[in-house]
Write an enzyme that holds these catalytic residues in place. Structure first.
Site, PDB file in Angstrom:
ATOM      1  N   GLY A 216      40.279  41.416  33.407  1.00 54.81           N
ATOM      2  CA  GLY A 216      40.666  40.495  32.339  1.00 54.81           C
ATOM      3  C   GLY A 216      42.150  40.190  32.262  1.00 54.81           C
TER       4      GLY A 216
ATOM      5  CD  GLN B 195      34.697  43.756  35.373  1.00 53.14           C
ATOM      6  OE1 GLN B 195      35.032  43.577  34.229  1.00 53.14           O
ATOM      7  NE2 GLN B 195      35.478  44.388  36.241  1.00 53.14           N
TER       8      GLN B 195
ATOM      9  CB  ILE C 183      35.833  36.758  35.305  1.00 57.83           C
ATOM     10  CG1 ILE C 183      37.049  37.545  35.806  1.00 57.83           C
ATOM     11  CG2 ILE C 183      34.910  36.365  36.437  1.00 57.83           C
ATOM     12  CD1 ILE C 183      36.695  38.950  36.283  1.00 57.83           C
ATOM     13  CG  ASP C 184      40.911  37.170  33.985  1.00 53.88           C
ATOM     14  OD1 ASP C 184      40.056  38.026  34.285  1.00 53.88           O
ATOM     15  OD2 ASP C 184      41.898  36.903  34.690  1.00 53.88           O
TER      16      ASP C 184
ATOM     17  NE  ARG D  87      31.706  63.626  35.499  1.00 56.89           N
ATOM     18  CZ  ARG D  87      32.097  64.822  35.057  1.00 56.89           C
ATOM     19  NH1 ARG D  87      33.128  64.936  34.245  1.00 56.89           N
ATOM     20  NH2 ARG D  87      31.445  65.911  35.420  1.00 56.89           N
TER      21      ARG D  87
ATOM     22  NE  ARG E 251      29.097  64.577  32.279  1.00 53.43           N
ATOM     23  CZ  ARG E 251      28.505  64.560  33.456  1.00 53.43           C
ATOM     24  NH1 ARG E 251      27.907  63.467  33.889  1.00 53.43           N
ATOM     25  NH2 ARG E 251      28.528  65.632  34.212  1.00 53.43           N
TER      26      ARG E 251
ATOM     27  CB  THR F  62      44.398  26.796  40.359  1.00 51.99           C
ATOM     28  OG1 THR F  62      44.079  27.898  41.206  1.00 51.99           O
ATOM     29  CG2 THR F  62      43.880  25.516  40.973  1.00 51.99           C
TER      30      THR F  62
HETATM   31  O1  F6P Z   1      41.894  36.728  37.315  1.00 52.26           O
HETATM   32  C1  F6P Z   1      40.700  37.285  37.746  1.00 52.26           C
HETATM   33  C2  F6P Z   1      40.889  38.732  38.130  1.00 52.26           C
HETATM   34  O2  F6P Z   1      39.623  39.249  38.512  1.00 52.26           O
HETATM   35  C3  F6P Z   1      41.536  39.599  37.053  1.00 52.26           C
HETATM   36  O3  F6P Z   1      40.662  39.976  36.042  1.00 52.26           O
HETATM   37  C4  F6P Z   1      42.040  40.740  37.910  1.00 52.26           C
HETATM   38  O4  F6P Z   1      43.156  41.362  37.289  1.00 52.26           O
HETATM   39  C5  F6P Z   1      42.453  40.065  39.177  1.00 52.26           C
HETATM   40  O5  F6P Z   1      41.744  38.838  39.253  1.00 52.26           O
HETATM   41  C6  F6P Z   1      42.149  40.871  40.429  1.00 52.26           C
HETATM   42  O6  F6P Z   1      42.677  40.191  41.513  1.00 52.26           O
HETATM   43  P1  F6P Z   1      42.315  40.548  43.024  1.00 52.26           P
HETATM   44  O7  F6P Z   1      40.969  39.954  43.319  1.00 52.26           O
HETATM   45  O8  F6P Z   1      43.388  39.907  43.802  1.00 52.26           O
HETATM   46  O9  F6P Z   1      42.297  42.034  43.155  1.00 52.26           O
END
Ligand code: F6P
Length: 362
Positions: free
Chosen positions: A185, A288, A141-142, A280, A177, A120
């Protein structure tokens, strides 16, 4: 002071908790103190190209500070400079930026506030150079945007991942386990590192520190003789020193065509095959990104929105709001793009984690 009769807002890229807090903190004072019309552009830059918008009312922005997602909708497929058109099998990429600019002019916007991540901000800067009055607000979030100490959305995602690790720990301990948890991220390890440290993970794998398989096997085998369980927190962008990042799919319509994912399964399978320990895998995925923002993200979003509006009223454009040492300031968007903010491998947090016995697989 600029006269702000009509203020446009859009949310672009993947959503995250806190977007509505920003929208609210722009729209409320804009309506109440500047008597401005606030135009919500729908589904990010897609809406700007396709002419989709609606004027927001005071009721639209009431009771939304605690709500995740975005009331405006978003898209990570609408880059106006490389705009996908056509149906499945016949997708063409065109430059739709003039069309977007025309809508901006037709709607008589005095400013467009674009809330989004790296993609963006790139797009916003290009529009800034084409004469659009644009201001960026960094979300993701990253937490991988340079030129801001933190983006809103990250704290909420880190909380979800930490809670997941807490839950995995009790069941890991009961069954003796190895539990592998894969976080999002992209190319930055902030979520895995933060949640891994907060959740007490035994091994944390992040893109910034390529790992060696043997080191992971050593850690879990050692733990199997003592605590009898292990937690491995792996970022989706982590990769072995002798291998490649794991890509889930390529999608040319997206601003970033690469969709990461799958390293968790690979780590789980290798551990199970090479050590014989029962393993697992949990992939946290979009959990997230969903749900209510944390107080931190609500507050940061509110501060970002207020300063974005203030900058617009001062006629300060082609800038991004940014948290710098506790103060929200503005920086040129040009300075905020083109460089990802990655985890420094020699950071204090990594050192602290190592000192309590956490392995980074190196
Ligand atoms: O950039 C935010 C993010 O959630 C990343 O952590 C992830 O790789 C990507 O977007 C997932 O994108 P989408 O929602 O298109 O699957």
């Amino acid at each position: 002071m600029e006269i702000l009769k009509r203020i446009g807002i859009l949310t672009g890229g993947g959503d995250c908790p806190g977007l509505n807090a920003v929208i609210r903190s722009i729209a409320k004072p804009a309506m109440n103190y500047f008597n401005s019309k606030v135009i919500g552009i729908l589904d990010g830059f897609e809406g700007l190209v396709e002419g989709r918008m609606r004027e927001l009312s005071p009721l639209d922005v009431t009771g939304i500070i605690n709500v995740g997602g975005t009331i405006l909708g978003t898209s990570n497929k609408g880059n106006p400079f490389q705009y996908p058109v056509g149906g499945p099998g016949s997708v063409r990429i065109i430059d739709a930026s003039e069309q977007a600019l025309e809508n901006y002019r037709n709607w008589q916007l005095d400013v467009l506030i674009a809330i989004g991540g790296d993609g963006t901000m790139h797009i916003s800067h290009k529009f800034g150079q084409m004469g659009m009055n644009i201001i960026g607000v960094p979300k993701t979030i990253d937490n991988d945007l340079d030129a801001t100490d933190i983006t809103f959305g990250h704290d909420s995602a880190r909380l979800v991942a930490t809670e997941a690790i807490d839950r995995l720990q009790t069941t890991a301990s009961s069954h003796h386990r190895v539990m592998v948890v894969e976080t999002m991220g992209r190319y930055a390890g902030w979520i895995a590192l933060g949640a891994g440290v907060a959740g007490g993970a035994d091994v944390i794998l992040i893109p910034e520190i390529p790992f060696k398989w043997d080191k992971i096997y050593d850690s879990v085998l050692k733990r199997s003789k003592g605590a009898k369980f292990s937690i491995i927190c792996v970022a989706e962008g982590a990769k072995p020193a002798d291998g490649e990042i794991v890509v889930k799919e390529m999608d040319g319509k997206r601003t970033d065509p690469v969709r990461l994912g799958g390293i968790g399964e690979l780590v789980g399978k290798k551990i199970s095959d090479e050590t014989g320990l029962e393993t697992r895998v949990t992939v946290l995925g979009h959990v997230q990104r969903g749900g209510n923002p944390t107080p931190y993200d609500r507050i940061l979003g509110t501060r970002f929105g207020a300063i974005a509006l203030q900058s617009a009223s001062h006629g300060e454009f082609d800038v991004m709001v940014s948290l710098q040492r506790r103060e929200v300031v503005t920086v040129p968007i040009a300075d905020a793009i083109g460089k990802l903010r990655l985890v420094p491998p020699d950071s204090q947090l990594i050192m602290a984690a190592r000192s309590v016995g956490t392995s980074f697989g190196d």
